[in-house]
Design an enzyme around this catalytic site. Sequence first.
Site, PDB file in Angstrom:
ATOM      1  N   GLU A 130       0.482   6.233   5.081  1.00  0.00           N
ATOM      2  CA  GLU A 130      -0.398   5.818   3.991  1.00  0.00           C
ATOM      3  C   GLU A 130       0.333   5.765   2.653  1.00  0.00           C
ATOM      4  O   GLU A 130       0.068   4.900   1.818  1.00  0.00           O
ATOM      5  CB  GLU A 130      -1.588   6.771   3.889  1.00  0.00           C
ATOM      6  CG  GLU A 130      -2.626   6.371   2.851  1.00  0.00           C
ATOM      7  CD  GLU A 130      -3.315   5.059   3.180  1.00  0.00           C
ATOM      8  OE1 GLU A 130      -3.096   4.077   2.429  1.00  0.00           O
ATOM      9  OE2 GLU A 130      -4.049   4.994   4.174  1.00  0.00           O
ATOM     10  N   LYS A 206       7.013  -3.599   0.759  1.00  0.00           N
ATOM     11  CA  LYS A 206       5.583  -3.311   0.897  1.00  0.00           C
ATOM     12  C   LYS A 206       4.822  -4.526   1.429  1.00  0.00           C
ATOM     13  O   LYS A 206       3.879  -4.383   2.210  1.00  0.00           O
ATOM     14  CB  LYS A 206       5.034  -2.852  -0.454  1.00  0.00           C
ATOM     15  CG  LYS A 206       5.638  -1.539  -0.924  1.00  0.00           C
ATOM     16  CD  LYS A 206       5.282  -1.217  -2.360  1.00  0.00           C
ATOM     17  CE  LYS A 206       5.939   0.077  -2.815  1.00  0.00           C
ATOM     18  NZ  LYS A 206       5.695   0.369  -4.242  1.00  0.00           N
TER      19      LYS A 206
END
Length: 437
Positions: A130, A206
């Site tokens: 996460e 990302k």
Amino acid sequence: MIEYRNLRIALLGAGSVGAQVASLLLEHGEELSERVGAGLELVGVAVRDLDAPRSADIPAELLTTDARSLILGADIVVELMGGLAPAREYLELALTSGADVVTANKALLATHGPELFEIAEQVGAQLYYEAAVGGAIPIIRPLRDSLAGDRVRRILGIVNGTTNYILDRMDREGADLDEVLADAQALGYAEADPTADVEGFDAAQKAAILASLAFHTTVPLEAVHREGIMSVSASDVASARAAGFVVKLLAVCERVIDPETGAEGVSARVHPALVPNDHPLAAVHGANNAVFLEAEAAGSLMFYGAGAGGIQTASAVLGDVVSAARRHVIGGPGVAESTHANLPVLPISTVRTRYRVTLQVLDQPGVLAAIATLFAEHGVSVEAVQQDARPDAAAPTATLVIGTHEATEQALAATVAALSATSSVSEVSSVLRVEGL
């Protein structure tokens, strides 16, 4: 009352995030244990230098340079070292030994994620990440779990706080990029070598993670188109502001149609983009991050918050630690990554969007008509033209800002090449994509 045995947690790395994770585990361990139903015992922290200064106090007896022994005695391994080596080796060792892994290592996941997920699936372990995208923002779990039954169409993400801080100050103060970058370095928002941030490498890692997760397709890092912000000028930002836009470095992940085959694929790209003032992403200021997601059933969703920082990222890491610990208590195999759609990853040339092209041209009769013809010849439709004349006795020039309707990247690139070769165009100053309309 807790009856399950203590779960042994090994921490790899004690930098700004790792030190905070260790501190919070030691300070709130009892409370976290009550939530899990088992004791959480931090059994050691692997570091390179036992005597290095740290942002939080860690008992000396927990520090060790023997990472391998620490890993082999753990139930949960938390990797916060960063980088590819030796992090990859350590995570493979942890997974093959049967430990669950929690990591914030975006570079490792973007580069070697498929191999690590395969190991985890084979041994029935779980890999949690996460904190790898968006710091404290919960975006991985919503994509993996909450939206697993939906069809994500598009993601627009401000996923790098350094570049957002720079572009935001340029917008609000009219400052030059170099000036703001120097301030960002002085304030600690940017590293001494800011390349990973300002050239888009961090955001591209990302984007690869988000696209792989959202579209259930492995999107390798090398397939992510990347542009940084170093070419964005104060005049670009001012012109955008006057036209009702702000400039943001965006990670854009979307489903696209291959114009040659008509088949659906996916695209992932990072580049500066113009965002309309009324779009939620335009209001993301400072070093904050935000991910704006469009799904067929759920509609538009936005996740916003601190994208970095030791204590903020530690929050996401500890959330994963609690999830891993609960899995140990409840039992059952790990949840495998859903990356089996096998959609083709298409190049940026297939992407369709709008553009604003800024040109320096000779201020002479017929120039505007000739330029409009070049756009039309390459299949790019002009929506609007702004002209700012700059009279000069020797050679009168003008700045043209041309807004286009939606066009493919391939058509726009051909148009720019043709413009650059035209004698009446002295310079193609900038080409910025428009996103979020």
